[in-house]
Write an enzyme that holds these catalytic residues in place. Structure first.
Site, PDB file in Angstrom:
ATOM      1  N   HIS A 158       0.832  -1.217   0.000  1.00  0.00           N
ATOM      2  CA  HIS A 158       0.000   0.000   0.000  1.00  0.00           C
ATOM      3  C   HIS A 158       0.859   1.256   0.000  1.00  0.00           C
ATOM      4  CE1 HIS A 158      -3.290  -2.767   1.224  1.00  0.00           C
ATOM      5  NE2 HIS A 158      -2.340  -3.306   1.957  1.00  0.00           N
ATOM      6  N   SER A 279      15.732  21.032 -17.004  1.00  0.00           N
ATOM      7  CA  SER A 279      14.568  21.888 -17.239  1.00  0.00           C
ATOM      8  C   SER A 279      15.024  23.135 -17.964  1.00  0.00           C
ATOM      9  CB  SER A 279      13.932  22.252 -15.891  1.00  0.00           C
ATOM     10  OG  SER A 279      13.182  23.455 -16.015  1.00  0.00           O
ATOM     11  N   LYS A 285      17.160  21.463 -11.947  1.00  0.00           N
ATOM     12  CA  LYS A 285      16.448  20.214 -12.195  1.00  0.00           C
ATOM     13  C   LYS A 285      17.287  19.164 -12.909  1.00  0.00           C
ATOM     14  CE  LYS A 285      12.718  19.369 -11.459  1.00  0.00           C
ATOM     15  NZ  LYS A 285      11.355  19.513 -11.693  1.00  0.00           N
TER      16      LYS A 285
END
Ligand code: ARG
Length: 462
Positions: A158, A279, A285
């Site tokens: 989960h 980016s 990034k």
């Protein structure tokens, strides 16, 4: 205007827009090598049946041989080559090189069986590249697993912290999926290695050719048993789509895990510059684009599978032109899945691991709850009772934001009277995985053994 394979009963040429709409050469040119091989086998059948003279067969063999060499060398189909489809293209080239014998080659055969054969041969031709790509990724995951058999991380259910496993154990889970994918691929090829040659347009071939001999020549294991089925059957296309889609889905799930694990929030993996992008706006990034594309291509592979099934649903027997639409998605899926296998291997081979971040995450004591319950079981407590007892310990630890192993002895004795405190304090992620030393378990021993097994299987040919 180059000659078509049909036209005698028509008084007008096709409308220009329709001709463009109907052509398939722009994409079925990929089948040229297969078309040549199938034509050769058909020519030999015709010669054996007395339809072609020895001289005509020689002329066709020479013409087809030259064409095969040009295709292998990449000079054919030439960039400017135009034809309705790949079958027409080969016919036109043969007309130039073998003359009238090329017209005889059309005896008893139809593009309906030709395209069915070509597709099968084309897929079979992909086998070496796919085998290599499967092997490459299996080895990459096995190597990664061996190197990181003792790098413990939280395993999830989960997406909640569950029990300690290792990065190696995690990678080998995907290796198992890939071994099954490879098996499905091989079985798919086995099922499609059947020759439809001799099916004609739909009803079979009147010139008694030796279909078995033609199949052998094409290195196909069997001949089709019903001509209607043979020209209308694309089950094998759907099956290969399924293999590609499921392989892509496995790569997508793996990519998702690794996207998470390489995020700043997790920080367990460091992806190499070679498989990440920047980016245009944010200078800091370094994005996991290779993994994201693996996840994205999975949508495309699944879409192609759906398209192949929808194409067949409700088609009356036998051949219908709808079937021309089977090719673009098939080629697309073969390309995308193969590239995905290679990219995943590259990402894996170049990835680094942040052992400290892994250890910090694996150090969360909640991961030891099951082991604590197991200690109680060893002391004679029924598991269900132990579960409830440990549940209380966990709830108190959460409320206090503390590690139960550090609690004062009196507190441990109060909540877990059946256990000696030093046993509780000895619980650790390393001890937890070490205990799972049975086949398939997370213990480093098992992971190393499984990695060796995967590497051995990766090298195995059918
Ligand atoms: N281009 C067609 C295809 O891909 C060729 C098959 C036969 N065409 C025909 N009109 N009978 O399916």
């Amino acid at each position: 205007m180059a000659e078509k394979l049909w036209g005698g009963r028509f008084t007008r040429p096709p409308a220009e827009d329709f001709e463009k709409y109907a052509e398939s050469f722009s994409f079925d040119r990929r089948l040229a090598a297969a078309e040549v091989r199938g034509s050769l086998a058909h020519a030999r059948q015709l010669a054996a049946a007395g339809v072609l003279s020895a001289a005509e067969l020689r002329a066709l063999e020479a013409g087809l041989g030259r064409l095969a060499a040009a295709i292998a060398a990449g000079t054919e189909p030439a960039p400017g080559a135009a034809a309705e489809d790949v079958h027409t293209f080969v016919f036109q080239r043969l007309l130039e090189s073998a003359g009238e014998a090329a017209r005889k080659l059309q005896t008893g055969r139809s593009r309906n069986e030709q395209v069915a054969l070509d597709l099968r041969l084309y897929i079979l031709d992909q086998a070496p590249a796919w085998e290599q790509a499967f092997t490459g990724l299996l080895n990459a995951w096995a190597d990664f697993a061996e190197r990181h058999a003792e790098i413990i991380i939280p395993g999830f259910t989960h997406l909640q912290r569950a029990q300690p496993i290792s990065l190696g154990h995690h990678a080998l889970a995907y290796a198992e999926m890939l071994l099954r994918d490879r098996e499905r691929w091989r079985q798919g090829l086995h099922r499609l290695a059947v020759s439809p040659l001799g099916s004609g347009a739909l009803a079979g071939m009147p010139f008694a050719g030796d279909r078995e001999a033609a199949a052998r020549e094409l290195r196909l294991a069997a001949i089709s048993q019903n001509s209607l089925d043979a020209v209308g059957d694309r089950d094998f296309v759907a099956e290969i789509h399924f293999v590609a889609a499921l392989t892509g889905l496995h790569l997508s799930r793996w990519a998702e895990d690794w996207i998470l694990y390489s995020s700043s929030e997790f920080g367990w993996l460091r992806l190499d510059d070679a498989y990440t992008s920047g980016s245009s706006l944010m200078p800091q990034k370094k994005n996991p684009d290779a993994l994201e594309l693996l996840r994205g291509k999975s949508a495309r592979l699944t879409g192609n599978l759906m398209q192949s099934l929808m194409l067949l649903k409700g088609l009356p027997l036998a051949y219908n032109r709808d079937l021309q639409e089977d090719k673009a998605p098939l080629f697309d899926s073969l390309d995308a899945a193969l590239a995905g296998l290679r990219i995943a291997a590259g990402v894996t081979a170049t990835a680094g691991v942040d052992a400290a971040r892994c250890a910090a995450a694996a150090g969360d004591p909640v991961l030891l709850a099951t082991d604590l319950a197991d200690l109680l079981v060893a002391a004679g407590v029924p598991f269900h009772t132990a579960h409830a007892q440990v549940g209380q310990v966990m709830s108190q630890a959460a409320a206090q934001d503390s590690d139960f192993r550090q609690w004062p002895e009196a507190e441990l004795q109060r909540l877990l009277p059946q256990l000696a405190p030093d046993k509780i304090r000895a619980l650790s992620p390393a001890a937890s995985v070490a205990r799972r030393d049975g086949p398939g378990g997370a213990a480093p021993n098992q992971v190393r053994w499984q990695a060796a097994r995967v590497r051995k299987l990766a090298a195995a040919v059918t």
